[in-house]
Every structure is written in structure tokens, then in C-alpha cells.
Scaffold this active site. Structure first.
Site, PDB file in Angstrom:
ATOM      1  N   LYS A   1      68.207  62.959  27.903  1.00  0.00           N
ATOM      2  CA  LYS A   1      67.507  62.087  26.676  1.00  0.00           C
ATOM      3  C   LYS A   1      68.141  60.883  26.668  1.00  0.00           C
ATOM      4  CE  LYS A   1      66.386  63.647  21.785  1.00  0.00           C
ATOM      5  NZ  LYS A   1      66.890  64.274  20.743  1.00  0.00           N
TER       6      LYS A   1
HETATM    7  O1  G3P Z   1      65.993  65.092  17.530  1.00  0.00           O
HETATM    8  C1  G3P Z   1      66.046  64.109  16.614  1.00  0.00           C
HETATM    9  C2  G3P Z   1      65.327  64.231  15.550  1.00  0.00           C
HETATM   10  O2  G3P Z   1      64.482  65.425  15.309  1.00  0.00           O
HETATM   11  C3  G3P Z   1      66.005  63.901  14.230  1.00  0.00           C
HETATM   12  O3  G3P Z   1      65.627  64.360  13.002  1.00  0.00           O
HETATM   13  O4  G3P Z   1      65.582  64.667  10.575  1.00  0.00           O
HETATM   14  O5  G3P Z   1      67.496  63.412  11.786  1.00  0.00           O
HETATM   15  O6  G3P Z   1      65.342  62.370  11.331  1.00  0.00           O
HETATM   16  P1  G3P Z   1      66.122  63.482  11.558  1.00  0.00           P
END
Ligand code: G3P
Length: 217
Positions: free
Chosen positions: A83
Site C-alpha cells: 500500500k
Molecule cells: O484503510 C483506510 C481507511 O479505511 C480509513 O478509514 O475511517 O480512518 O477514514 P477511516
């Protein structure tokens, strides 16, 4: 639509995996921090458990260092997707690692133009962050629709991995648009089965069943 689980918590992944709900896993530096685990150890455990792609994120900002980190992460298992962030250094890393045959997930995507660049650099997955756009009053789902149109217009094979999923509606909306994959926290995936009419209907059936005095087992 493929379901990836957005966590580095082995128990939570295993619980959903037993139900056949895990097509892959995504992690990021924040999720590794939350797990309290060593990145190489926990990523290896996840790769041993899950057959599908497991995203492990580089943490350097310069391309040479990102490439070296990506190669090291890719050695953990065959199902690693390296990633990288959507920066020019990340795109360069994506191009080099994908040319070497590695899966690459380009993350922190917030615009259709960024997604176009990721596809051109050979990304396996592009991760548009729906919830974080919604947080600043921009419709994250419109971005998924725009990327779907652009990729379909030109036959790009990069898979749209809808990320930063916060609600069950995000999942059904992304599915309607045709996102290839969603990645969501285990709690959001588990909520997909919930419906108040299911609960009410089941309670009524149980009440009537008790009145029959019968048993099946
Ligand atoms: O994998 C990264 C992503 O899904 C992050 O989610 O909720 O931290 O914006 P969030």
C-alpha cells in the site's frame, strides 16, 4: 463485490473469515498502532489466515525508501498488496513494484484525477476514502461513481476499493455504483445483517412457537 476487512485485529478477522466474509484485509499505520503488534509479525499472521490480498502500507515518504519497504513487505507472503500513498513518490513506487509483479494498493485517494494517475501507474487497487470526504461535506460516493465511469471509459483494470467506510449505507451505495471491493471495519460488516423487522419477526415467531409446546431437537 469483494469484502475486505479494514483491521489488524486477528480475532476479528478470524471471526468473519469463518463465516466466509473475508476476501482480503487492509491495514494502515493507524490500524497497526491500534493493534499494538509488530507490523511484520501481525501481517504474516493475517496472510497465513486469509487467502486474498492483504494490504500492508509503506511509511517512508521518498520513493527509494518506499520501494525498499515495499519489497520487504512483499516478501512476507505471496498475497501481500503493497500500500502506497497517492503522491508522486507513491506513484513511482507503484509503477516499479507493479512492473516487478507485486500487487499495489494506492491509498489516500480523494479525487478522480488521482485515481486516473494510479491506474496509469499500474495499481491493482485504488482506495478512495469515502468517509473522510463526507467528513468535510463532499459526497464521497460521487467520487466512486466518477472513478467507475473513468475506468470503464478506458478499460482500466485497476480495482476500485471503496475505503473509509463508516456506515452500512456506504456499502450498499458503493455496491450499486459498481465498486469492485469495499473495505470496512469488522463492526460495520457485522451490522449488515441487522434489521429491526427481522428482530421483531423472529420474536413473534418464537412467542408463537412456545405456545405449540413442540421441539425440533
Ligand atoms: O484503510 C483506510 C481507511 O479505511 C480509513 O478509514 O475511517 O480512518 O477514514 P477511516
Amino acid at each position: 463485490m469483494k469484502f475486505f476487512v479494514d483491521t489488524a485485529e486477528i480475532d476479528a478477522i478470524a471471526e468473519l473469515h469463518d463465516l466466509g466474509m473475508v476476501d482480503g484485509v487492509t491495514t494502515n499505520p493507524s490500524l497497526i498502532m491500534k493493534s499494538g503488534r509488530d507490523i511484520l509479525e501481525v501481517t504474516k499472521e493475517i496472510c497465513d489466515l486469509v487467502d486474498g490480498p492483504v494490504s500492508a502500507e509503506v511509511v517512508s515518504l521518498e520513493a527509494d525508501d518506499m520501494i525498499a519497504e515495499g519489497r520487504k513487505l512483499a516478501k512476507i507472503a505471496d498475497n501481500i498488496a503493497v500500500k502506497v500513498p497517492l503522491t508522486w513518490a507513491g506513484l513511482k513506487t507503484c509503477k516499479i513494484l507493479s512492473d516487478e509483479g507485486h500487487m499495489v494498493n494506492v491509498t489516500l485517494c480523494f479525487s478522480a484525477n488521482q485515481a486516473l494517475l494510479a491506474a496509469k501507474s499500474g495499481a491493482t487497487f485504488i482506495s478512495p476514502f469515502i468517509g473522510r470526504l463526507d467528513d468535510i461535506n463532499i459526497d464521497g460516493m460521487e467520487l466512486i461513481a466518477d472513478i467507475r465511469d473513468i475506468y470503464d471509459n478506458y478499460g482500466f483494470e485497476t480495482q476500485i476499493l471503496a475505503a473509509s467506510i463508516r456506515t452500512v449505507n456506504h456499502i450498499s451505495d458503493a455496491a450499486k455504483i459498481g465498486a469492485d471491493v469495499i473495505t470496512a471495519p469488522p463492526g460495520v460488516i457485522k451490522k449488515l445483517a441487522d434489521h429491526p423487522l427481522t428482530d421483531a419477526g423472529l420474536a413473534a415467531f418464537m412467542k408463537d412457537w412456545a405456545k405449540t409446546g413442540q421441539k425440533i431437537l
